[in-house]
Write an enzyme that holds these catalytic residues in place. Structure first.
Site: not given
Ligand code: PEP
Ligand code: MG
Length: 587
Positions: A193, A435, A459, A506
């Site tokens: 945090h 993912e 992922d 993302c």
């Molecule tokens: C991803 O898997 O690319 C993603 C953005 O989600 P997280 O990193 O939260 O698993």
């Molecule tokens: Mg992910």
């Protein structure tokens, strides 16, 4: 004076030079001080008084934090108050005082090490971290046993905060007071945090320094380099000078990046792209926009469930989503429903330990097994959508049936809200994250079911290449430019665009300059990343010509290895657009 250089992990970039302010760390006594039986009652009263005082302090801090930083930061203190109210804790302490005829300090020390042993044996990182909450509370009581007038230790000048471990309650309080130039800690990780707060408040921080608290004293001078993860104790003038100029360079660079933030997001040949931000806290919204974000591309809503001892209510959800939606308005906000389960177990849910957590009851799988909880979240997201800038994003979809189930719940919740005459966006866009390789392969089918897609490359690469994203020993295989990864990503982007639907990336890949160029070449326009990386990616994309990049990337697709692809693209881009890579790296 001798100087010492220490290496740690830089978790918040920037450089600060200043005076040490060492946070006092409670060392629980290892010496048992006996008392006479006549004094037992008095000793218990002394303990109760300290507990009462602790309760008063925690309630006061809770209120302060609530008004300064928002309700969600004050949950931690609710948890602390609950630990304090735990009858068995008080009973245990009293029992030790009575049976061992010992002072309250000894009782606290015994209880502390008992908890420590229990937490140590737990094989769950999240639960282990919760030990710091118990420590926090016990240390506070310990301090309050001492009758002393509270010296004003930390209210004055801007200083560098040095701590063994900034306990969660202290992190929120101290960092929000505005006198902390930088943070240096013995312990700590990238996702603590404190690290997240430091980044969002633009305070340089280095953690994992092991024993800095034993190497410095109040008033020592210190350099904290949060970019390179280095700390220098009592630097001689020549090193101070070197870092002053490094600091100036970094600050200038940051200023320049901020200017980039105001420039248009267009490639040299005027192709429009959109930098979006991945955030975990509502506080990050302002920072994201100041760095050039044009929307929140991913709000990881798991944050809401962390640091809590009870499930968040609909109002808890709503207050956070509304804050983000209003803060970002009129730009879009993609709220991802919770991605917990698997590695991210929470004590709240008592999830069974799974043999293969990454392949287990995670994300949407978990939500669909806990429908009541999922509905609470969907209701709150819908309620926060009345400004019409909110989108819902579902993580880890594997098959169409899951989307159908989500839609059914969606319809039910919408009906409920209509009956209750609550205003919300009837046409709120629903999207899913790609993912899982199986989902990627049926992009053409999935895309027809939803309004948009977002590729979670972190992922997707892990599952596609069968490489655990957090396992160091196989990290050499984790390659975002692996031809197979590029083929599947190209397929997802092409297919989605052909359907006329929106597509974003993302994962971390969007924040890597070379990969971002490749994604642009594939026709991607929405790049969502940690806000810190936005200026850098914006600068890179602004300095290339889309048409040229597209043809380079097309040719690169016929190459055999990630290395060949990387070398080919760098060479071609460097010749035509040297400025794309000509910049200091910023972490
Ligand atoms: C991803 O898997 O690319 C993603 C953005 O989600 P997280 O990193 O939260 O698993
Ligand atoms: Mg992910």
């Amino acid at each position: 004076m001798d100087h010492t250089r220490l290496r740690g992990r830089g978790v918040s970039p920037g450089i600060a030079i200043g005076e040490v302010f060492l946070t006092e760390r409670v060392i629980f006594t290892s010496r048992k001080e006996s008392i006479s039986p006549l004094h037992i009652k008095e000793e218990i009263r002394r303990l109760q008084k300290a507990i009462k005082k602790t309760e008063g302090q925690l309630t006061h801090i809770k209120e302060q934090i609530k008004s300064k930083m928002g309700k969600e930061h004050s949950f931690i203190f609710e948890a602390h108050l609950m630990i304090l109210e735990d009858r068995s804790l008080l009973k245990n302490l009293e029992k030790i005082i009575k049976e061992e005829r010992a002072k309250a300090e000894w009782a606290l020390s015994q209880v502390h090490s008992k908890y420590y042993k229990v937490f140590e044996s737990i094989d769950d990182e999240y639960l282990k971290e919760r030990m710091s909450d118990v420590s926090d509370v016990l240390a506070r009581i310990y301090r309050n046993l001492e009758v002393r007038t509270q010296k004003k230790r930390d209210g004055d000048k801007e200083k560098i905060l040095v701590a063994h471990e900034l306990l969660p309650s202290e992190a929120a309080l101290r960092l929000s007071q505005g006198y902390v130039l930088a943070v240096a800690m013995d312990m700590g990780g990238q996702t603590s945090h404190t690290a997240i707060l430091a980044r969002s408040l633009n305070i340089p921080a280095v953690v994992g320094l092991h024993n800095i608290t034993q190497r410095v004293k109040n008033g020592d001078s210190l350099i904290v380099d949060g970019t390179d993860g280095e700390v220098i104790i009592n630097p001689p003038p020549v090193i101070r000078k070197e870092f002053s100029s490094k600091k100036k360079k970094y600050d200038d660079y940051r200023e320049e990046l901020k200017k980039t933030a105001k420039l248009s997001s267009l490639t040299l040949d005027k192709v429009r792209f959109f930098p979006l931000a991945n955030i975990e806290l509502p506080e990050e919204v302002d920072l994201a926009f100041s760095l050039g974000a044009e929307g929140i591309g991913l709000f990881r809503s798991e944050f809401l469930y962390l640091q809590r001892t009870s499930l968040p209510t609909e109002e808890d959800h709503l207050s956070i989503y509304s804050r983000i939606a209003k803060g970002a308005y009129p730009s879009p906000v993609y709220i991802r429903t919770i991605d917990i389960g698997g590695e991210k177990t929470l004590p709240l849910f008592k999830i069974e330990k799974e043999p293969n957590p990454a392949l287990g009851l995670r994300a949407i799988r978990f939500s669909l097994k806990n429908k009541d909880m999922f509905k609470v979240q969907i209701r709150a997201i819908l309620k926060a959508s009345s400004l019409k800038n909110v989108r819902i994003l579902i993580p880890m979809i594997t098959e169409v049936e899951e989307i159908e189930e989500v839609k059914l719940i969606f319809r039910e919740v919408k009906e409920e809200l209509k009956r209750e005459k609550v205003r919300f966006d009837e046409n709120i866009p629903l999207g899913v994250m790609i993912e899982v390789p199986a989902a990627a392969a049926i992009t053409d089918i999935l895309v027809k079911e939803v309004d948009y897609l977002s590729i979670g490359t972190n992922d997707l690469i892990q599952y596609y290449l069968a490489v655990d994203r957090s396992n160091e020993s196989v990290s050499y295989l984790y390659k975002s430019l692996h031809p197979s990864v590029l083929r599947i990503i190209k397929f997802i982007i092409d297919t989605t665009r052909r359907e006329g639907k929106d597509i974003a990336v993302c994962g971390e890949m969007a924040a890597d300059p070379l990969s971002a160029i490749v994604l642009l070449g594939f026709g991607l326009r929405k790049f969502s990343m940690n806000p810190i990386f936005i200026p850098r990616i914006k600068k890179v994309l602004r300095s290339v010509e889309y048409k040229f990049v597209k043809s380079v990337v097309q040719k690169a697709m016929s190459l055999k290895t990630a290395q060949e692809i990387e070398e080919y693209i760098i060479e071609k881009i460097l010749v035509k657009h040297p400025q794309a890579f000509l910049m200091s790296e910023m972490k």
